[in-house]
Design a protein around this motif. Structure first.
Motif, PDB file in Angstrom:
ATOM      1  N   TRP A  60     -11.548   7.604   5.253  1.00 52.94           N
ATOM      2  CA  TRP A  60     -11.032   6.429   5.540  1.00 52.94           C
ATOM      3  C   TRP A  60     -12.395   5.493   6.759  1.00 52.94           C
ATOM      4  O   TRP A  60     -12.273   6.630   7.658  1.00 52.94           O
ATOM      5  N   VAL A  96       1.065  -1.286   0.097  1.00 49.49           N
ATOM      6  CA  VAL A  96      -0.077  -0.069   0.082  1.00 49.49           C
ATOM      7  C   VAL A  96       0.537   1.328   0.713  1.00 49.49           C
ATOM      8  O   VAL A  96       1.469   1.932   0.966  1.00 49.49           O
ATOM      9  N   SER A 139      -2.025   4.955   5.048  1.00 47.34           N
ATOM     10  CA  SER A 139      -1.463   3.562   4.024  1.00 47.34           C
ATOM     11  C   SER A 139      -1.280   2.555   5.540  1.00 47.34           C
ATOM     12  O   SER A 139      -1.446   1.261   5.101  1.00 47.34           O
ATOM     13  N   VAL A 192      -6.734  10.095   1.604  1.00 49.53           N
ATOM     14  CA  VAL A 192      -8.188   9.447   1.794  1.00 49.53           C
ATOM     15  C   VAL A 192      -9.307   9.840   2.506  1.00 49.53           C
ATOM     16  O   VAL A 192      -8.567   9.153   3.869  1.00 49.53           O
ATOM     17  N   VAL A 240      -2.349   5.200  -2.586  1.00 50.34           N
ATOM     18  CA  VAL A 240      -3.336   5.471  -1.746  1.00 50.34           C
ATOM     19  C   VAL A 240      -2.741   7.156  -1.153  1.00 50.34           C
ATOM     20  O   VAL A 240      -2.063   7.472  -1.137  1.00 50.34           O
ATOM     21  N   SER A 241      -3.721   7.859  -1.917  1.00 48.10           N
ATOM     22  CA  SER A 241      -3.592   9.415  -1.353  1.00 48.10           C
ATOM     23  C   SER A 241      -3.522  10.053   0.253  1.00 48.10           C
ATOM     24  O   SER A 241      -4.397   8.791   0.334  1.00 48.10           O
ATOM     25  N   LEU A 274      -6.677   4.794  -4.754  1.00 51.02           N
ATOM     26  CA  LEU A 274      -7.485   5.327  -3.408  1.00 51.02           C
ATOM     27  C   LEU A 274      -7.002   6.658  -3.905  1.00 51.02           C
ATOM     28  O   LEU A 274      -6.304   7.422  -2.873  1.00 51.02           O
ATOM     29  N   ILE A 282      -5.165   0.451   5.909  1.00 43.10           N
ATOM     30  CA  ILE A 282      -5.588   0.451   4.722  1.00 43.10           C
ATOM     31  C   ILE A 282      -4.753  -1.159   5.074  1.00 43.10           C
ATOM     32  O   ILE A 282      -5.005  -2.169   4.378  1.00 43.10           O
ATOM     33  N   GLU A 340       1.979   4.716  -0.049  1.00 42.40           N
ATOM     34  CA  GLU A 340       1.346   6.657   0.222  1.00 42.40           C
ATOM     35  C   GLU A 340       1.758   7.511  -0.768  1.00 42.40           C
ATOM     36  O   GLU A 340       3.157   7.567  -0.394  1.00 42.40           O
ATOM     37  N   THR A 383      -0.714  10.551  -6.732  1.00 40.37           N
ATOM     38  CA  THR A 383      -1.328   9.409  -7.176  1.00 40.37           C
ATOM     39  C   THR A 383      -1.536   8.196  -8.175  1.00 40.37           C
ATOM     40  O   THR A 383      -1.277   7.490  -7.655  1.00 40.37           O
ATOM     41  N   TYR A 437     -12.273   1.155  -8.675  1.00 41.45           N
ATOM     42  CA  TYR A 437     -11.132   1.998  -8.065  1.00 41.45           C
ATOM     43  C   TYR A 437      -9.926   1.809  -9.256  1.00 41.45           C
ATOM     44  O   TYR A 437      -8.576   1.741  -8.052  1.00 41.45           O
TER      45      TYR A 437
END
Ligand code: F6P
Length: 412
Positions: free
Chosen positions: A254, A190, A283, A252, A248-249, A214, A286, A192, A202, A379
């Protein structure tokens, strides 16, 4: 042209850089300096953004100095100082700015920055009549430039900010390298990526071999999360080497099962003078949810300042030079309160002055990733976004080693 015949002889132009650094800042400074001095301006550099116009001022003479525009970051240094009153600093420091513009006899100010720095410049122009020219900059690519991307007959209002191309290349290369480690350990990585509230940067991981993604523009509610985990499992199982990279930004939003709230993960509770908190850590959240829910080994990897650091890319170098050509045009017309931009998304060879225009700084603002670039049902960043990136980065770059060794069956 003899020095004495230069149009703006006797005038002074000053440049400042504000906000997060990028690899294209020195290139922007050098390119603007070169063109302005060719027109006869004496060129000053204001240090530490707006901060260099406070107190006694902190100003350097750049006019006849050697300069390395390929070198990343900003030789003028940067800060997130806001001359206008903010929650963090309610006092207006505009009178100090005005006093120093007068003391240093600065006739024109070029502010290189994102939404915040250029927003302050715009206000100085509107409220105090200071002749300013804005110059775009951000790795986040979220500063509206009204640049049109034409893809298969469809026009999308995109963004092209100096700093983004170098950062995009860095994320692409980082992802491509990470791929071999993800494959070696059959892991989900993941990844980030910075970008504050926008997913532009991203998406550049897709050019380095990432499959899904994401972004802050899509809130990850409880239902969306369930759906996302299903897709992750499916994509992992289908992947030939049982590995995935999911960028992933940092911004995000969440859903947190424990608190029942939807929020970003903050790196610190402090905000800067423009009211921005610092994000960081999504990150890890997730990756651990992936491991727990799917029972697949997952790791978090934060790219942090990596895309902001290091040398300017060739695309950024030429982009800044081209936009600086437009600055020269604005100076010649004495058109202030404007920002040079590319009119359309172009490949390297078409980064030419005739493809530039300028926008009113009243139009300066944020521009998230357009819906047209992201497929919310998978996604993933779609072919329109890949086309956008291809203009800037050329071809996607990631290694592929297709192997299918026969399995050895024991004799006994
Ligand atoms: O705006 C550029 C940016 O790198 C963002 O992507 C990030 O959220 C922020 O700056 C980090 O700021 P700082 O340099 O204060 O850590």
């Amino acid at each position: 042209m003899k020095q004495s015949n230069k149009i703006f002889k006797g005038k002074t132009l000053a440049i400042l850089t504000g906000g997060g650094d990028t690899s294209a800042l020195n290139s922007s400074i050098e390119s603007i300096r070169n063109r302005a001095s060719m027109l006869g301006f004496k060129v000053y550099g204001i240090r530490h953004g707006w901060k260099g116009l406070l107190g006694d001022g902190d100003v350097l003479d750049l006019t006849h100095q050697p300069y390395d525009g390929w070198y990343g970051g900003t030789a003028l240094r940067s800060s997130r100082t806001n001359p206008f009153p903010s929650k963090k600093n309610p006092e207006s420091r505009v009178p100090q700015v005005l006093r120093n513009l007068e003391r240093y006899k600065i006739d024109v100010l070029v502010s290189i920055g994102g939404d915040d720095t250029n927003g302050a410049a715009k206000k100085l122009y509107e409220t105090e009549g200071i002749p300013v020219i804005g110059f775009p900059k951000t790795i986040d690519n979220d500063l509206r430039t009204r640049t049109i991307h034409l893809c298969q007959g469809t026009q999308t209002e995109a963004v092209l900010c100096p700093g983004f191309p170098s950062a995009a290349q860095a994320i692409m290369e980082f992802t491509a390298r990470l791929k071999t480690t993800a494959e070696s350990h059959s892991r989900i990585m993941v990844l980030e990526v910075m970008g504050r509230d926008a997913g532009w940067l991203t998406g550049t991981a897709a050019f380095g071999g990432a499959s899904m993604g994401l972004i802050p523009e899509v809130e990850m509610s409880r239902e969306r999360k369930d759906f996302f985990f299903e897709l992750v499992k499916e994509a992992y199982m289908k992947s030939p080497k049982k590995s995935l990279i999911i960028p992933v930004s940092e911004g995000v939003r969440w859903y947190d099962e424990k608190t029942g709230k939807l929020d970003v993960v903050y790196a610190s509770s402090e905000v800067d003078e423009y009211g921005h908190p610092r994000f960081g850590g999504i990150s890890g959240v997730i990756a651990s949810e992936i491991s727990q829910r799917l029972k697949i080994e997952a790791r978090a990897q934060i790219t942090g300042y990596f895309p902001r650091s290091g040398a300017c890319s060739a695309y950024d170098r030429r982009l800044t030079m081209t936009l600086a050509d437009k600055v020269a045009d604005l100076l010649l017309r004495e058109e202030y309160g404007r920002m040079p931009v590319m009119e359309k998304i172009t490949p390297y060879v078409e980064l030419e002055e005739f493809n530039t225009t300028s926008i009113d700084m009243g139009d300066v603002g944020n521009k998230p990733l357009p819906e047209a670039y992201f497929d919310i049902n998978t996604y993933s960043f779609n072919s329109a976004y890949m086309d956008f990136l291809a203009h800037i980065l050329g071809k996607p770059a990631f290694p592929e080693f297709e192997y299918d060794f026969p399995v050895v069956i024991p004799f006994g």
